[in-house]
Design a protein around this motif. Structure first.
Motif, mmCIF file in Angstrom:
data_model
loop_
_atom_site.group_PDB
_atom_site.id
_atom_site.type_symbol
_atom_site.label_atom_id
_atom_site.label_comp_id
_atom_site.label_asym_id
_atom_site.label_seq_id
_atom_site.Cartn_x
_atom_site.Cartn_y
_atom_site.Cartn_z
ATOM 1 N N ARG A 180 68.706 -21.325 -26.665
ATOM 2 C CA ARG A 180 69.187 -21.838 -27.957
ATOM 3 C C ARG A 180 70.671 -21.515 -28.129
ATOM 4 N N ASP A 191 62.686 -35.191 -25.092
ATOM 5 C CA ASP A 191 61.392 -34.573 -25.425
ATOM 6 C C ASP A 191 61.510 -33.051 -25.420
ATOM 7 N N THR A 192 62.420 -32.533 -24.605
ATOM 8 C CA THR A 192 62.438 -31.093 -24.336
ATOM 9 C C THR A 192 63.756 -30.434 -24.759
ATOM 10 N N ALA A 193 64.567 -31.177 -25.495
ATOM 11 C CA ALA A 193 65.842 -30.621 -25.963
ATOM 12 C C ALA A 193 66.102 -31.108 -27.378
ATOM 13 N N ARG A 194 66.911 -30.357 -28.132
ATOM 14 C CA ARG A 194 67.427 -30.875 -29.410
ATOM 15 C C ARG A 194 68.861 -31.315 -29.188
ATOM 16 N N ASP A 226 69.267 -26.793 -28.462
ATOM 17 C CA ASP A 226 68.350 -25.935 -27.705
ATOM 18 C C ASP A 226 67.590 -26.794 -26.710
ATOM 19 N N PHE A 227 66.913 -26.154 -25.776
ATOM 20 C CA PHE A 227 66.100 -26.907 -24.808
ATOM 21 C C PHE A 227 65.114 -25.971 -24.127
ATOM 22 N N LYS A 228 64.131 -26.595 -23.501
ATOM 23 C CA LYS A 228 63.075 -25.868 -22.788
ATOM 24 C C LYS A 228 63.125 -26.245 -21.314
ATOM 25 N N ALA A 238 67.424 -23.623 -34.965
ATOM 26 C CA ALA A 238 66.650 -24.822 -35.313
ATOM 27 C C ALA A 238 65.183 -24.519 -35.034
ATOM 28 N N GLY A 239 64.317 -25.438 -35.453
ATOM 29 C CA GLY A 239 62.909 -25.417 -35.070
ATOM 30 C C GLY A 239 62.220 -24.090 -35.337
ATOM 31 N N SER A 240 61.473 -23.610 -34.343
ATOM 32 C CA SER A 240 60.645 -22.413 -34.543
ATOM 33 C C SER A 240 61.500 -21.169 -34.747
ATOM 34 N N PHE A 241 62.732 -21.169 -34.230
ATOM 35 C CA PHE A 241 63.615 -20.013 -34.454
ATOM 36 C C PHE A 241 63.941 -19.902 -35.944
ATOM 37 N N ARG A 255 58.535 -35.743 -34.265
ATOM 38 C CA ARG A 255 57.822 -34.590 -34.843
ATOM 39 C C ARG A 255 57.866 -34.626 -36.363
ATOM 40 N N ILE A 263 63.178 -21.037 -23.013
ATOM 41 C CA ILE A 263 63.897 -21.754 -24.078
ATOM 42 C C ILE A 263 65.261 -21.113 -24.306
ATOM 43 N N GLU A 279 57.432 -21.128 -20.570
ATOM 44 C CA GLU A 279 58.400 -22.083 -21.110
ATOM 45 C C GLU A 279 59.647 -21.265 -21.398
#
Ligand code: TMP
Length: 236
Positions: free
Chosen positions: A94, A197-200, A175-177, A98-101, A216, A92, A90
């Motif tokens: 950024r 689904d795959t981006a903020r 961010d996005f995957k 955000a998120g996991s970062f 989420r 990613i 995956e």
């Protein structure tokens, strides 16, 4: 083109064989999951929206010289794509924390980076998609250095194109995957999807979240956010 046997079912999509061995049909579902499938739900209309958005962006990126798996939209939820072997990473990008970062490094969300970051996770549900660096990916023969270089080059080019596009419709790309695939001749192309689904995606004026974080984080207004994203893109 007809759907033959189902080759794969993921959390948000199914993949079917076709009578052409070089092509598959991807079928987008309304199913939504988070936290590696621990949280499950449905986002009504999501399949059709993500199919449409992904195809819109794949075409935009092809026009910018980034090769993708896109071939032809068949219906609301179904699209013909080139058959690839997915590189199990995956990828990613950024632009803003955000998120996991934010969690991993103990910082707030919303720090605007002066340069985008890239990271990889190993696409492996059993291990919870662990973070992985390029040396690990090469050691495990998931990709060669040449492939990693190509993936990085394309991922940053996708970021440049998408950041510019989203900003023109009043959305900040946080961010996005991405996922990449390999054709039988070894060529690396962009695969999978590009969607909320795959981006903020944050509204540029209000900061409102227009992506799967609404699901989420139980923020409500999930369907409305997806519809709003589609409206902005189609209004372009
Ligand atoms: P993260 O901050 O949770 O690592 O997510 C970074 C980006 O990747 C975010 O835009 C959501 C996307 N993403 C996926 O597409 N699939 C996933 O399984 C995860 C965890 C994140």
């Amino acid at each position: 083109m007809n759907k033959l046997e189902q080759l794969y079912e993921g959390k948000a999509k199914k993949v079917f064989a076709t009578d052409d061995p070089t092509l598959c049909i991807v079928s987008y579902k309304d199913d939504a999951t988070a936290f590696n499938g621990q949280k499950k739900g449905t986002i009504l209309g999501k399949g059709a929206i993500n199919n449409r958005l992904t195809n819109y962006f794949m075409k935009l990126l092809e026009d910018k010289g980034i090769p993708t798996h896109f071939v032809e939209e068949l219906s609301d939820t179904d699209t013909v794509v080139k058959k690839v072997t997915i590189v199990p990473l995956e990828v990613i990008i950024r632009n803003i924390s955000a998120g996991s970062f934010a969690q991993r490094f103990g910082v707030e969300e919303g720090i605007v980076f002066s340069e985008p970051t890239i990271e990889f996770s190993y696409k492996c549900d059993e291990l919870n998609d662990p973070l992985m660096n390029a040396y690990h990916a090469v050691a495990l023969k998931l990709a060669t250095w040449d492939e990693i270089d190509t993936i990085k080059k394309y991922a940053f080019a996708v970021n440049d194109a998408l950041k510019e596009f989203w900003s023109s419709v009043g959305v900040t790309l946080v961010d996005f995957k991405l996922e990449f695939g390999k054709l039988p001749d070894g060529t690396i192309i962009l695969a999978d999807e590009i969607s909320p689904d795959t981006a903020r995606l944050w509204d540029s004026k209000t900061g409102e979240k227009l992506d799967k974080d609404r699901f989420r984080r139980d923020l409500g207004g999930v369907e409305d956010a997806y519809q709003e994203v589609l409206r902005r893109v189609l209004g372009k």
